[in-house]
Design an enzyme around this catalytic site. Sequence first.
Site, short mmCIF file in Angstrom:
data_model
loop_
_atom_site.label_atom_id
_atom_site.label_comp_id
_atom_site.label_asym_id
_atom_site.label_seq_id
_atom_site.Cartn_x
_atom_site.Cartn_y
_atom_site.Cartn_z
N ASP A 215 -2.55 -2.63 3.28
CA ASP A 215 -1.89 -3.83 2.75
C ASP A 215 -0.40 -3.57 2.56
OD1 ASP A 215 -2.39 -6.54 0.96
OD2 ASP A 215 -0.80 -5.28 0.13
N TYR B 168 8.26 -5.57 0.80
CA TYR B 168 8.14 -4.16 0.47
C TYR B 168 9.13 -3.32 1.27
CZ TYR B 168 3.54 -5.45 -1.49
OH TYR B 168 2.51 -6.03 -2.19
N LYS C 221 2.51 -10.05 4.25
CA LYS C 221 2.75 -11.27 3.48
C LYS C 221 4.11 -11.86 3.78
CE LYS C 221 0.40 -8.78 -0.23
NZ LYS C 221 0.75 -7.42 0.25
N HIS D 89 3.19 -14.98 -0.24
CA HIS D 89 3.28 -13.99 -1.30
C HIS D 89 3.26 -14.58 -2.71
CE1 HIS D 89 4.72 -9.56 -1.71
NE2 HIS D 89 3.94 -9.89 -2.72
N SER E 222 -1.29 4.96 -4.04
CA SER E 222 -0.84 6.27 -4.48
C SER E 222 -0.19 6.94 -3.28
CB SER E 222 -2.00 7.13 -4.98
OG SER E 222 -1.53 8.43 -5.32
N VAL E 223 0.76 7.82 -3.53
CA VAL E 223 1.33 8.61 -2.43
C VAL E 223 0.89 10.06 -2.52
CG1 VAL E 223 3.33 7.11 -2.12
CG2 VAL E 223 3.47 9.01 -3.75
N ASN F 230 -9.44 7.91 -4.86
CA ASN F 230 -9.63 6.47 -5.01
C ASN F 230 -10.65 5.91 -4.02
OD1 ASN F 230 -7.76 6.33 -7.09
ND2 ASN F 230 -6.07 5.69 -5.78
#
Length: 282
Positions: free
Chosen positions: A46, A51, A76, A112, A236-237, A245
Site C-alpha cells: 500500500d 507519500y 491513492k 485519499h 515498519s522498516v 507483523n
Amino acid sequence: MNQVPAIKLNNGTLMPQLGYGVWQVPDAEAERAVGTALEAGYRSIDTAAVYGNEKGTGKGVAASGVPREELFVTTKLWNGPKQRWGRDEVLRAFDDSLSKLGLDHVDLYLIHWPRPMRDDFVSIWKTFEEIAASGRAKAVGVSNFRPADLERLAAESELVPAVNQVELHPLFPQAELRAVHAGRGIATEAWSPLGQGKELLTLPAVAAIAAAHGRSAAQVVLRWHLQHGNIVIPKSVTPARIRENLDVFDFELGTADMAALDALGAGAAGRRIGPDPAEFDV
C-alpha cells in the site's frame, strides 16, 4: 511462508487481508523495505501519491521477482486543495502514479480524503468509475470517508466503493462506520492499525493478552483486527518487525481477549490519532 487469507471485494477481486504499508518510508528506502516485505511473504503493498515513494515502491516490486499476478498493489489519488480535480486532472494523476510505479495497472485505487468542504469527491468518483471500467485499476475505493460521504456516493453514483481505508485500532474502533460498510458491501481497511505505537501497545490489557499467548503486543492487536474482518497494512522498516507483523496466523484470540480489546475503545470518540476527515483540507 504464512498463508495470508484473502477478502473478496464487492466486484469479486481478492485482496490479501494483511499487507505492507509504506507511509513515511522515504523513497530512497522504499525499494529495500518493500523488497524485505515481499521476501518475508507479503503480497499486498500500500502506497500513495502523497507519500512520495511510488518510484521506490515500484523498484522494490520489480526487483523482487514476484510475478505480478501474485501481487496486490494499492495507491491513492492525492486530491490536494491547490489542484482543480476535473476528469483530466484525475486521469493525469492516475497515469503519473502508474508511471512512477512502473506498472500498467494497480489492484486498488483510492480517493485519499473526502474533503467535504470542497464538494468535489462525487465528481472525482465519476472518473474513478471510468478507471475501473478501463481495467487499469482492478478495484476502486475511498479512504477516510465518513458514513455521510458514503451515503452521498450511493445517492449520486452507480459504483459502490470496494474499500474504505480509515484510521482504525482498538482505541478508535469505528464501530458505526464498520456497520455501514457491512451494510453496503464495502471492505474495511485499517491504516495505523497499531495506533502508530503510541499508548496502545503499552496498555496493561494488551500486554496481559500478549503474555498469555506468548506474542508481542503488535501481534495481538493485528490479530484483533483480523478476527473482526478488517484488512490491515502495518508499517515498519525494521526487518524483524516486518516479519513479526506477518506471523499472526497460527494463533487465535479467545472471546474474553476480544472483549477486553473491544473495551479499550469504549467512549473513545476523541481517541483519533490522525486528522478528522470532516475538517482535513491541507
